[in-house]
Design a protein around this motif. Structure first.
Motif, mmCIF file in Angstrom:
data_model
loop_
_atom_site.group_PDB
_atom_site.id
_atom_site.type_symbol
_atom_site.label_atom_id
_atom_site.label_comp_id
_atom_site.label_asym_id
_atom_site.label_seq_id
_atom_site.Cartn_x
_atom_site.Cartn_y
_atom_site.Cartn_z
ATOM 1 N N PHE A 97 22.833 -0.753 -14.875
ATOM 2 C CA PHE A 97 21.461 -0.386 -15.237
ATOM 3 C C PHE A 97 20.599 -0.097 -14.007
ATOM 4 N N VAL A 98 20.814 -0.818 -12.921
ATOM 5 C CA VAL A 98 20.074 -0.507 -11.690
ATOM 6 C C VAL A 98 20.442 0.895 -11.204
ATOM 7 N N ALA A 99 21.737 1.200 -11.218
ATOM 8 C CA ALA A 99 22.187 2.535 -10.802
ATOM 9 C C ALA A 99 21.632 3.607 -11.737
ATOM 10 N N ALA A 100 21.619 3.325 -13.037
ATOM 11 C CA ALA A 100 21.114 4.306 -13.998
ATOM 12 C C ALA A 100 19.654 4.650 -13.725
ATOM 13 N N PHE A 101 18.837 3.628 -13.495
ATOM 14 C CA PHE A 101 17.421 3.895 -13.223
ATOM 15 C C PHE A 101 17.229 4.563 -11.864
ATOM 16 N N ALA A 102 18.069 4.224 -10.895
ATOM 17 C CA ALA A 102 17.986 4.878 -9.589
ATOM 18 C C ALA A 102 18.326 6.367 -9.717
ATOM 19 N N PHE A 103 19.408 6.670 -10.438
ATOM 20 C CA PHE A 103 19.784 8.074 -10.637
ATOM 21 C C PHE A 103 18.730 8.822 -11.441
ATOM 22 N N LEU A 104 18.174 8.177 -12.455
ATOM 23 C CA LEU A 104 17.132 8.821 -13.251
ATOM 24 C C LEU A 104 15.908 9.118 -12.391
ATOM 25 N N THR A 105 15.561 8.203 -11.522
ATOM 26 C CA THR A 105 14.443 8.420 -10.595
ATOM 27 C C THR A 105 14.723 9.600 -9.674
ATOM 28 N N LEU A 106 15.949 9.698 -9.185
ATOM 29 C CA LEU A 106 16.315 10.817 -8.309
ATOM 30 C C LEU A 106 16.241 12.149 -9.057
ATOM 31 N N ALA A 107 16.647 12.147 -10.327
ATOM 32 C CA ALA A 107 16.545 13.376 -11.125
ATOM 33 C C ALA A 107 15.081 13.784 -11.290
ATOM 34 N N LEU A 108 14.213 12.797 -11.518
ATOM 35 C CA LEU A 108 12.785 13.090 -11.652
ATOM 36 C C LEU A 108 12.208 13.564 -10.322
ATOM 37 N N ASP A 109 12.618 12.914 -9.229
ATOM 38 C CA ASP A 109 12.164 13.336 -7.899
ATOM 39 C C ASP A 109 12.593 14.772 -7.593
ATOM 40 N N GLY A 110 13.727 15.178 -8.169
ATOM 41 C CA GLY A 110 14.228 16.529 -7.958
ATOM 42 C C GLY A 110 13.507 17.586 -8.766
ATOM 43 N N GLY A 111 12.567 17.149 -9.621
ATOM 44 C CA GLY A 111 11.759 18.114 -10.354
ATOM 45 C C GLY A 111 12.044 18.208 -11.834
ATOM 46 N N MET A 112 12.990 17.432 -12.342
ATOM 47 C CA MET A 112 13.266 17.479 -13.773
ATOM 48 C C MET A 112 12.097 16.838 -14.524
ATOM 49 N N ALA A 113 11.701 17.449 -15.615
ATOM 50 C CA ALA A 113 10.600 16.933 -16.424
ATOM 51 C C ALA A 113 11.010 15.608 -17.071
#
Length: 107
Positions: A39-55
């Motif tokens: 779950f920590v990795a999942a939220f980290a990856f999700l944050t990176l996707a958002l940082d990359g510009g995904m809505a």
């Protein structure tokens, strides 16, 4: 690259959820470490996707829907949990919903 991060979030969350199943049935609470890591990795990856510009709506919708579908299918294979025709239809509807989210975000 945002899609790679989103896929990482989906796989990490699914792994964490499957580990939760192992921790709850096997008596070996060491699986809780895998739950936390997933779950920590999942939220980290999700944050990176958002940082990359995904809505946010697109990222969260796809992450949640794909996680549900992948967890249902994988739990059927690993734990012999039920996967009824109605559940399979639901997974199909999730796939259609994700497609609509992606098509809607493109406009």
């Amino acid at each position: 690259m945002t899609w790679i991060f989103l896929i990482g979030a989906i796989l990490s969350e699914t792994g964490g959820t499957l580990s939760l199943r192992m921790a709850s049935t096997g008596g070996n609470k060491a699986w809780l470490l895998a739950v936390a890591a997933g779950f920590v990795a999942a939220f980290a990856f999700l944050t990176l996707a958002l940082d990359g510009g995904m809505a946010l709506g697109v990222a969260y919708g796809i992450w949640a829907a794909a996680g549900v579908a992948l967890t249902a299918i994988t739990s059927r294979l690993l734990f012999r949990e039920p996967l009824t025709k109605v559940m399979a239809l639901g997974i199909g509807l999730i796939i259609v919903g994700v497609l609509f989210i992606e098509l809607g975000a493109a406009h």
